[in-house]
Design a protein around this motif. Structure first.
Motif, PDB file in Angstrom:
ATOM      1  N   ASP A 137       7.471   5.255  -6.392  1.00 21.56           N
ATOM      2  CA  ASP A 137       7.456   3.818  -6.087  1.00 21.56           C
ATOM      3  C   ASP A 137       8.436   3.470  -4.972  1.00 21.56           C
ATOM      4  OD1 ASP A 137       5.538   3.413  -8.046  1.00 21.56           O
ATOM      5  OD2 ASP A 137       7.007   2.897  -9.588  1.00 21.56           O
ATOM      6  N   ALA A 138       9.635   4.048  -5.028  1.00 19.96           N
ATOM      7  CA  ALA A 138      10.633   3.787  -3.991  1.00 19.96           C
ATOM      8  C   ALA A 138      10.175   4.343  -2.640  1.00 19.96           C
ATOM      9  CB  ALA A 138      11.973   4.389  -4.389  1.00 19.96           C
ATOM     10  N   GLN A 196       7.045   4.792  -1.670  1.00 20.40           N
ATOM     11  CA  GLN A 196       5.943   3.947  -1.198  1.00 20.40           C
ATOM     12  C   GLN A 196       6.483   2.644  -0.611  1.00 20.40           C
ATOM     13  OE1 GLN A 196       2.596   4.759  -1.103  1.00 20.40           O
ATOM     14  NE2 GLN A 196       2.426   2.881   0.090  1.00 20.40           N
ATOM     15  N   GLN A 197       7.471   2.070  -1.270  1.00 15.60           N
ATOM     16  CA  GLN A 197       8.078   0.835  -0.778  1.00 15.60           C
ATOM     17  C   GLN A 197       8.779   1.081   0.565  1.00 15.60           C
ATOM     18  OE1 GLN A 197      10.970  -0.885  -3.407  1.00 15.60           O
ATOM     19  NE2 GLN A 197      10.934  -2.856  -2.367  1.00 15.60           N
ATOM     20  N   ALA A 198       9.465   2.212   0.693  1.00 19.60           N
ATOM     21  CA  ALA A 198      10.122   2.552   1.953  1.00 19.60           C
ATOM     22  C   ALA A 198       9.097   2.717   3.076  1.00 19.60           C
ATOM     23  CB  ALA A 198      10.948   3.821   1.793  1.00 19.60           C
ATOM     24  N   GLU A 230       6.122   1.227   3.237  1.00 22.96           N
ATOM     25  CA  GLU A 230       5.629  -0.118   3.582  1.00 22.96           C
ATOM     26  C   GLU A 230       6.634  -0.868   4.450  1.00 22.96           C
ATOM     27  OE1 GLU A 230       4.701  -1.867  -0.209  1.00 22.96           O
ATOM     28  OE2 GLU A 230       3.056  -0.453  -0.570  1.00 22.96           O
ATOM     29  N   GLN A 231       7.919  -0.734   4.135  1.00 19.79           N
ATOM     30  CA  GLN A 231       8.948  -1.397   4.945  1.00 19.79           C
ATOM     31  C   GLN A 231       8.996  -0.800   6.347  1.00 19.79           C
ATOM     32  OE1 GLN A 231      12.470  -0.922   2.579  1.00 19.79           O
ATOM     33  NE2 GLN A 231      12.039  -2.719   1.303  1.00 19.79           N
ATOM     34  N   GLN A 277       6.284  -2.069   8.561  1.00 20.05           N
ATOM     35  CA  GLN A 277       6.448  -3.464   8.969  1.00 20.05           C
ATOM     36  C   GLN A 277       7.500  -3.650  10.066  1.00 20.05           C
ATOM     37  OE1 GLN A 277       7.167  -5.712   5.410  1.00 20.05           O
ATOM     38  NE2 GLN A 277       5.118  -5.346   4.594  1.00 20.05           N
TER      39      GLN A 277
END
Length: 134
Positions: free
Chosen positions: A94-95, A97-99, A101-102, A105
């Motif tokens: 999860d971390a 995947q979030q990294a 996505e960030q 962006q």
């Protein structure tokens, strides 16, 4: 004393020495591909990439995620100096995947910003791949 059939791996971050152990073989990412080390290897210096450091020792196979730095091989001692190192068991999908996505962006308006964005994306992708494998 380490036998002639073994290596001594020393994994160092700016904060601490994470690993100082005997190993039979070591695989790690250089900036331009994977690199393997066996006992008897000639001296070498290299620039690390981002990805998995894997080594086989008395306690079995151990894996770490590393992010950049340098490698030095001198005699039977393999020294890995890296910006970041974590056991792969401490990684979170999860971390990662979030990294990713960030990183996707981020807006790159300069060459330095584009390089930073590309590194952040690659780092997150490699971390995510490791979490999916293990």
């Amino acid at each position: 004393m380490i036998a002639a059939t073994q290596l001594r791996l020393v994994l160092v971050t700016p904060e601490t020495t994470l690993v100082d152990t005997a190993a039979r073989s070591i695989m790690l990412p250089l900036f331009d591909g994977q690199f393997g080390v066996l006992p008897g290897r000639a001296p070498a210096v290299g620039r690390l990439g981002t990805g998995e450091l894997r080594f086989d020792g008395d306690g079995g196979t151990q894996r770490y995620f590393i992010d950049g730095g340098f490698l030095q091989i001198k005699g039977s001692v393999v020294t890995v100096l890296t910006h970041e190192a974590k056991p792969t068991s401490a990684l979170s999908a999860d971390a990662a995947q979030q990294a990713l996505e960030q990183a996707n962006q981020l807006v790159a308006t300069t060459d330095e910003a584009a390089a930073a964005k590309q590194h952040a994306q690659e780092r997150a992708r490699r971390m995510l791949a490791l979490t999916r494998r293990f």
